[in-house]
Every structure is written in C-alpha cells, then in structure tokens.
Design a protein around this motif. Structure first.
Motif, PDB file in Angstrom:
ATOM      1  N   ALA A 288       3.056 -17.238   8.272  1.00 58.66           N
ATOM      2  CA  ALA A 288       1.999 -17.635   9.210  1.00 58.66           C
ATOM      3  C   ALA A 288       1.222 -16.444   9.764  1.00 58.66           C
ATOM      4  CB  ALA A 288       2.602 -18.442  10.359  1.00 58.66           C
ATOM      5  N   ALA A 289       1.651 -15.221   9.423  1.00 57.60           N
ATOM      6  CA  ALA A 289       1.059 -14.021  10.017  1.00 57.60           C
ATOM      7  C   ALA A 289      -0.350 -13.755   9.507  1.00 57.60           C
ATOM      8  CB  ALA A 289       1.938 -12.812   9.720  1.00 57.60           C
ATOM      9  N   LYS A 290      -1.191 -13.236  10.394  1.00 61.93           N
ATOM     10  CA  LYS A 290      -2.530 -12.797  10.002  1.00 61.93           C
ATOM     11  C   LYS A 290      -2.391 -11.433   9.337  1.00 61.93           C
ATOM     12  CE  LYS A 290      -4.960 -15.114  13.790  1.00 61.93           C
ATOM     13  NZ  LYS A 290      -5.730 -14.923  15.045  1.00 61.93           N
ATOM     14  N   THR A 291      -2.515 -11.401   8.043  1.00 61.51           N
ATOM     15  CA  THR A 291      -2.369 -10.141   7.317  1.00 61.51           C
ATOM     16  C   THR A 291      -3.060 -10.227   5.964  1.00 61.51           C
ATOM     17  OG1 THR A 291      -0.771  -8.523   6.447  1.00 61.51           O
ATOM     18  CG2 THR A 291      -0.159 -10.835   6.278  1.00 61.51           C
ATOM     19  N   HIS A 292      -3.556  -9.083   5.501  1.00 57.16           N
ATOM     20  CA  HIS A 292      -4.128  -8.987   4.162  1.00 57.16           C
ATOM     21  C   HIS A 292      -3.088  -8.512   3.155  1.00 57.16           C
ATOM     22  CE1 HIS A 292      -8.154  -9.922   5.300  1.00 57.16           C
ATOM     23  NE2 HIS A 292      -8.343  -8.838   6.028  1.00 57.16           N
ATOM     24  N   SER A 293      -1.935  -8.060   3.650  1.00 56.81           N
ATOM     25  CA  SER A 293      -0.965  -7.415   2.763  1.00 56.81           C
ATOM     26  C   SER A 293       0.426  -8.025   2.859  1.00 56.81           C
ATOM     27  CB  SER A 293      -0.876  -5.919   3.095  1.00 56.81           C
ATOM     28  OG  SER A 293       0.175  -5.310   2.397  1.00 56.81           O
ATOM     29  N   CYS A 294       0.939  -8.458   1.735  1.00 61.43           N
ATOM     30  CA  CYS A 294       2.299  -8.998   1.702  1.00 61.43           C
ATOM     31  C   CYS A 294       3.324  -7.896   1.947  1.00 61.43           C
ATOM     32  CB  CYS A 294       2.565  -9.710   0.376  1.00 61.43           C
ATOM     33  SG  CYS A 294       2.386  -8.692  -1.107  1.00 61.43           S
ATOM     34  N   VAL A 295       3.035  -6.676   1.500  1.00 63.15           N
ATOM     35  CA  VAL A 295       3.953  -5.548   1.690  1.00 63.15           C
ATOM     36  C   VAL A 295       4.027  -5.177   3.171  1.00 63.15           C
ATOM     37  CG1 VAL A 295       4.360  -3.101   1.190  1.00 63.15           C
ATOM     38  CG2 VAL A 295       3.639  -4.650  -0.638  1.00 63.15           C
ATOM     39  N   ARG A 296       2.876  -5.120   3.820  1.00 67.51           N
ATOM     40  CA  ARG A 296       2.834  -4.770   5.239  1.00 67.51           C
ATOM     41  C   ARG A 296       3.666  -5.753   6.061  1.00 67.51           C
ATOM     42  NH1 ARG A 296       0.140  -5.350  10.125  1.00 67.51           N
ATOM     43  NH2 ARG A 296      -0.416  -3.389  11.140  1.00 67.51           N
ATOM     44  N   GLN A 297       3.515  -7.038   5.790  1.00 67.37           N
ATOM     45  CA  GLN A 297       4.277  -8.028   6.535  1.00 67.37           C
ATOM     46  C   GLN A 297       5.760  -7.946   6.198  1.00 67.37           C
ATOM     47  OE1 GLN A 297       3.038  -9.741   9.050  1.00 67.37           O
ATOM     48  NE2 GLN A 297       5.148 -10.394   9.475  1.00 67.37           N
ATOM     49  N   GLY A 298       6.077  -7.602   4.949  1.00 70.76           N
ATOM     50  CA  GLY A 298       7.474  -7.413   4.563  1.00 70.76           C
ATOM     51  C   GLY A 298       8.125  -6.290   5.363  1.00 70.76           C
ATOM     52  N   LEU A 299       7.380  -5.191   5.556  1.00 74.90           N
ATOM     53  CA  LEU A 299       7.891  -4.058   6.328  1.00 74.90           C
ATOM     54  C   LEU A 299       8.102  -4.434   7.793  1.00 74.90           C
ATOM     55  CD1 LEU A 299       5.676  -1.194   4.839  1.00 74.90           C
ATOM     56  CD2 LEU A 299       8.134  -1.484   4.511  1.00 74.90           C
ATOM     57  N   LEU A 430      12.546 -13.010  -8.877  1.00 76.55           N
ATOM     58  CA  LEU A 430      11.217 -12.455  -8.600  1.00 76.55           C
ATOM     59  C   LEU A 430      11.264 -10.971  -8.240  1.00 76.55           C
ATOM     60  CD1 LEU A 430       9.801 -15.433  -6.497  1.00 76.55           C
ATOM     61  CD2 LEU A 430       9.257 -14.870  -8.869  1.00 76.55           C
ATOM     62  N   ARG A 431      12.337 -10.301  -8.632  1.00 75.96           N
ATOM     63  CA  ARG A 431      12.498  -8.888  -8.273  1.00 75.96           C
ATOM     64  C   ARG A 431      11.355  -8.016  -8.808  1.00 75.96           C
ATOM     65  NH1 ARG A 431      15.675 -10.477 -12.304  1.00 75.96           N
ATOM     66  NH2 ARG A 431      15.939  -9.194 -14.177  1.00 75.96           N
ATOM     67  N   HIS A 432      10.844  -8.352 -10.012  1.00 74.99           N
ATOM     68  CA  HIS A 432       9.774  -7.542 -10.604  1.00 74.99           C
ATOM     69  C   HIS A 432       8.481  -7.658  -9.799  1.00 74.99           C
ATOM     70  CE1 HIS A 432      12.462  -6.791 -13.885  1.00 74.99           C
ATOM     71  NE2 HIS A 432      12.518  -8.077 -14.238  1.00 74.99           N
ATOM     72  N   ILE A 433       8.241  -8.821  -9.201  1.00 75.19           N
ATOM     73  CA  ILE A 433       7.062  -9.007  -8.353  1.00 75.19           C
ATOM     74  C   ILE A 433       7.164  -8.122  -7.117  1.00 75.19           C
ATOM     75  CG2 ILE A 433       5.761 -10.668  -6.952  1.00 75.19           C
ATOM     76  CD1 ILE A 433       5.489 -11.238  -9.888  1.00 75.19           C
ATOM     77  N   VAL A 434       8.326  -8.133  -6.492  1.00 77.85           N
ATOM     78  CA  VAL A 434       8.538  -7.323  -5.283  1.00 77.85           C
ATOM     79  C   VAL A 434       8.366  -5.836  -5.605  1.00 77.85           C
ATOM     80  CG1 VAL A 434      10.218  -6.649  -3.509  1.00 77.85           C
ATOM     81  CG2 VAL A 434      10.099  -9.033  -4.278  1.00 77.85           C
ATOM     82  N   ILE A 435       8.956  -5.401  -6.691  1.00 71.40           N
ATOM     83  CA  ILE A 435       8.880  -3.984  -7.084  1.00 71.40           C
ATOM     84  C   ILE A 435       7.435  -3.586  -7.389  1.00 71.40           C
ATOM     85  CG2 ILE A 435       9.546  -2.313  -8.855  1.00 71.40           C
ATOM     86  CD1 ILE A 435      12.209  -4.012  -9.083  1.00 71.40           C
ATOM     87  N   ALA A 436       6.725  -4.438  -8.132  1.00 72.10           N
ATOM     88  CA  ALA A 436       5.331  -4.130  -8.502  1.00 72.10           C
ATOM     89  C   ALA A 436       4.426  -4.061  -7.278  1.00 72.10           C
ATOM     90  CB  ALA A 436       4.813  -5.188  -9.481  1.00 72.10           C
ATOM     91  N   GLU A 437       4.569  -5.020  -6.359  1.00 75.63           N
ATOM     92  CA  GLU A 437       3.748  -5.033  -5.150  1.00 75.63           C
ATOM     93  C   GLU A 437       4.032  -3.803  -4.286  1.00 75.63           C
ATOM     94  OE1 GLU A 437       1.329  -6.940  -4.129  1.00 75.63           O
ATOM     95  OE2 GLU A 437       1.405  -8.568  -5.594  1.00 75.63           O
ATOM     96  N   THR A 438       5.299  -3.428  -4.190  1.00 73.79           N
ATOM     97  CA  THR A 438       5.681  -2.269  -3.387  1.00 73.79           C
ATOM     98  C   THR A 438       5.101  -0.984  -3.964  1.00 73.79           C
ATOM     99  OG1 THR A 438       7.751  -3.380  -2.787  1.00 73.79           O
ATOM    100  CG2 THR A 438       7.631  -1.012  -2.383  1.00 73.79           C
ATOM    101  N   LYS A 439       5.224  -0.807  -5.270  1.00 71.72           N
ATOM    102  CA  LYS A 439       4.679   0.393  -5.925  1.00 71.72           C
ATOM    103  C   LYS A 439       3.172   0.467  -5.744  1.00 71.72           C
ATOM    104  CE  LYS A 439       8.176   1.187  -9.523  1.00 71.72           C
ATOM    105  NZ  LYS A 439       8.452   1.169 -10.973  1.00 71.72           N
ATOM    106  N   GLN A 440       2.513  -0.671  -5.915  1.00 69.15           N
ATOM    107  CA  GLN A 440       1.057  -0.716  -5.797  1.00 69.15           C
ATOM    108  C   GLN A 440       0.620  -0.310  -4.392  1.00 69.15           C
ATOM    109  OE1 GLN A 440      -0.711  -4.351  -7.283  1.00 69.15           O
ATOM    110  NE2 GLN A 440      -2.501  -4.120  -5.984  1.00 69.15           N
ATOM    111  N   TYR A 441       1.317  -0.810  -3.394  1.00 68.09           N
ATOM    112  CA  TYR A 441       0.961  -0.519  -2.004  1.00 68.09           C
ATOM    113  C   TYR A 441       1.150   0.959  -1.677  1.00 68.09           C
ATOM    114  CZ  TYR A 441       0.794  -1.000   3.100  1.00 68.09           C
ATOM    115  OH  TYR A 441       0.458  -0.880   4.415  1.00 68.09           O
TER     116      TYR A 441
END
Length: 458
Positions: A288-299, A430-441
């Motif tokens: 529900a968070a206002k964010t443009h980044s899934c990585v930022r909200q994960g952190l 979905l580990r590869h998705i998490v890893i790819a998004e993290t590296k990209q960020y």
C-alpha cells in the motif's frame, strides 16, 4: 478439554518441526548470502529511508505509514509475552535463537516486501492490493498456493495473532494493573476496534503512525531503566544466553530445564511470532506504500524486524534474565511484569509500565491484522466481502476473553506455520527476481526499475 489441548499441541509440534524451521531460517540464510549481507550493508541506508519524508509514487499511504502499519501488527504480545514464553520453555538460550532468526529474517522481510510492491495491483475501489497471494499467482503462477496462503493468513487474522492472544493480553493487563473487570475491557476494546477498522487502511495507518513509535519509545526507555540499574550483571546475562544456546539449561528455581532443540524451537517460533519474517504479513502493508521502487520499500520494511526483535525483544529478554524472573513459577505477562517490578524496585511503577505498553502494543496488533485479513478477503471474495469480514472480526475480538492462554498460543502457532509454507515456497521460486531487482537498483539503474514500479499491475 485436555484431549483438545493435547491434539492441538501434537499438530503444533508437527507444523513447527525441523522441516519448517529449516525452511524459515534457510530461506533467510540464502538471501543473506546471495544478496551479500543486505541486513548489515544496507541497514544504515534503510534507516535513513525510514525517517526521510520522500513518499512519492503510486500507493495509498506513505512508506513510513506502511512500516508503522506492519510494525503495529508485529510489535505486540510477542515482544512481551512471547519472549517470556520462549525463555520459560527453552531457557535463556532461546533468546540467541531469536536473534539468529531475526538476522536472517531481515533478509527474508526485504525479499517478500520487494515482491509485494513489484506484483501489486489495484482493486475495484482503486486501492492498492498486494502480498504473497499476488506474487504466488502472478509471479510463481500457482493459484492454489495463493489461495492456500490467503486462507491461512485469514486464519491467522481471525484465530491467531490478530485476535485471541492480543485480546487476552489486554484484558489480563487491564485487570491486573487497573482492576478493570474483563467484561468492561472487552466491551471497550471491541468498540474501539470497530470504530477504527471501519475507516480502512488510512484510518489504521493514521492510528499506527502515532501510537507505534510513541509506545515503542516508552517501552524501550522502561527496559533501559532496568538494564542500566543492573549494568554490572549485563555481561553475565549475555554469556548465559550464548552458552545456554549450545548446552542444555539446568533446572533452577521454578525453571524445569531445557535441551538445545527445545531452545532452538521455542526461540525461532516465538521470534517468528514476534517479527513475522517469512510469514508474508508485512508485504500486504508494504504493497500500500507510496513508492516508485520495490527495492526501496523492501529496505524500509526490513527495518521492521530490526526494531521488533533485535531491539525490543532483546531488551525484554535481558530484563527477564537480569532480574531472575525467568526462574520463577510465573509465565507470560505475569513473568514480565514481575521482572519490571524487581528491576525498577517498585511494586507499582514497573508493572504499570509493562501493562500500558502491553495494552497499546496488543491493540495496534489487532488493527494491523484486521487489515491483513481484509486484504485476504479481497483476494478470495472481492471487495464485497470486506464488510461481512469486519463484522466477523469484531465478533471474534469480543469473544477472545473466554479462551485460556495455553490454547491461544498453540492455535496461533499452528496457523502461523500454515501461512509461512506457501510464502516461503514463493520466495524461493522468485529468488531470481529479487536478486535482479536488487542488482539493478544498487548498480544505479533504479530510474528504469522505478519507472516501471510506478505503474501497478491491473
């Protein structure tokens, strides 16, 4: 009644056996190693994000409000009663295993909340919906796993963390410290829950954003008072925690003794009950968070486990050990209350501080889990199911005064475990998705990923 209790205990022992404990800790350990110790490398960055004002992008509430909503559901009886239960059963060593579960749990929380934002959608009312059911359905491609999670999480909301343990804790604390009859407390609690939860996520987040930080600070200061007063014994207490984690704890005082496996099982189970890492609950608030980044909200979401277990549970545990309360015949909230009475050398001030903290923590946990249950209802039945669900939830809160503590904890443990299984399967798939998004960020490409995240999937 004893037969029912024995049956539930047998089911609980099976659900929380070695396979689930290994899956929980193993998933966190995998993400810890694969992402290069994110809970250590990125914690300072994550803490800065928590207290920054930047909350732009698609969403219903700010990132801070989303974190407070998640914390409202996690900072509760697990921090006060749960820690006491873990140490009572597993000895001081259980606290060490709570720490270990929390460290790995931070990586798990990061991954599940990242996925929640990545796969979130909007419902018929235009509100954000997300969580394990959506990344299991759209990411993993398994509708039945998504349904299994939603049904289990709804069970946790209605029969586990969301109602009975919290209600029982509030009514006990009100009666012990203020002499308020359980019937009156139950009536007032039911009315407050009904008024706030009918307002939806914004109402819940508004209350959580004010109450959670205030009460967490209040409780931390109370614990610090005890720790500072007993500072000369702090080293011995920490040594006892570590040695007891790897050797059986001998019977002493009212404590019956415990083996290493019991310390591990009680520490991990109570730790997960407290911080909910791997259960898949926090992702529903993160979505529900206002964010443009899934990585930022994960952190940002990852810090929830740090605040909950590494800070608050540790302080409770050390207070119980330093004061010797863990060796008494007391259990649950009574043990923690006794510890503060000794630690603050006050038969009134100590118990009063614990009771106030317990009442507010438990109350916000009810609010947070009401929202989680609602998100599951939306997934299973659509928005038309929200109002009937809220009436049922409020009725369950009202009935929570009539269950015994032992049975409450066993029921909560069982539904927690059933909820964790599909979520952990999804995190592994979905580990590869998490890893790819993290590296990209962290490679400075967040503008590409963030732009994509700004548009929720419909």
């Amino acid at each position: 009644m004893n037969d029912i209790q024995s049956l539930l205990q047998a089911i609980d022992n099976f659900v929380w056996g070695p396979p689930l404990l290994i899956l929980l800790v193993g998933t966190g350990a995998y993400y810890t190693l694969r992402l290069g110790l994110p809970q250590f490398r990125y914690l300072p960055t994550a803490l800065k994000m928590v207290f920054s004002k930047g909350s732009t992008g698609s969403g219903d509430i700010s990132s801070f409000a989303a974190l407070c909503t998640a914390l409202s559901a996690t900072i509760g009886t697990g921090n006060i009663v749960g820690v006491a239960t873990a140490i009572k059963v597993g000895g001081p060593g259980a606290l060490f295993w709570m720490w270990l579960a929390a460290v790995f749990g931070m990586a798990t929380k990061y991954a599940e909340c990242l996925l929640a934002v990545k796969y979130r959608k909007t419902d018929e009312k235009g509100e954000m919906v997300g969580g394990p059911m959506y990344y299991l359905q759209d990411g993993v491609g398994s509708k039945w796993l998504a349904i299994m999670f939603a049904v289990s999480a709804l069970g946790v909301a209605c029969f586990g963390i969301g109602t009975f343990p919290q209600v029982n804790a509030i009514l006990d604390a009100s009666q012990i410290s203020f002499g308020i009859p359980r019937e009156i407390s139950a009536t007032l609690l039911t009315l407050l829950v009904a008024i706030i939860t009918l307002g939806g996520i914004k109402s819940i987040a508004n209350v959580a954003g004010k109450v959670v930080p205030t009460m967490a600070l209040f409780y931390i200061l109370a614990c610090l008072s005890v720790l500072i007063a007993n500072a000369q014994h702090l080293g011995s207490a920490l040594e006892l925690v570590i040695t007891s984690a790897f050797t059986p704890t001998a019977a002493t005082g009212g404590f019956l003794g415990a083996g290493i496996m019991l310390a591990i099982q009680s520490g991990v189970a109570r730790g997960v009950f407290s911080n909910e890492s791997g259960l898949g609950s926090a992702p529903m608030a993160a979505a529900a968070a206002k964010t443009h980044s899934c990585v930022r909200q994960g952190l940002i979401s990852m810090t929830g486990t740090f605040f909950d277990t590494i800070i608050i549970c540790t302080m409770t545990g050390l207070t119980l050990i330093l004061t010797g309360a863990w060796q008494t015949d007391l259990a649950g909230a009574e043990m923690t209350t006794h510890a503060f009475a000794i630690g603050l050398d006050s038969a009134t001030l100590g118990p009063l501080m614990v009771s106030i903290g317990l009442i507010f923590f438990a109350f916000t946990t009810i609010l947070g889990w009401n929202y989680y249950g609602e998100r599951c209802v939306v997934y299973l039945f659509g928005t038309k199911g929200i109002l009937p669900y809220k009436f049922i939830f409020v009725a369950l809160v009202a009935s929570g005064a009539f269950l015994k503590l032992d049975m409450i904890w066993v029921i909560a443990d069982i539904v927690n475990g059933l909820m964790a299984v599909p979520n952990l399967i999804g995190l592994i798939a979905l580990r590869h998705i998490v890893i790819a998004e993290t590296k990209q960020y962290f490679n400075g490409e967040q503008s590409i990923g963030d732009e994509r995240e700004a548009q929720p999937q419909n």
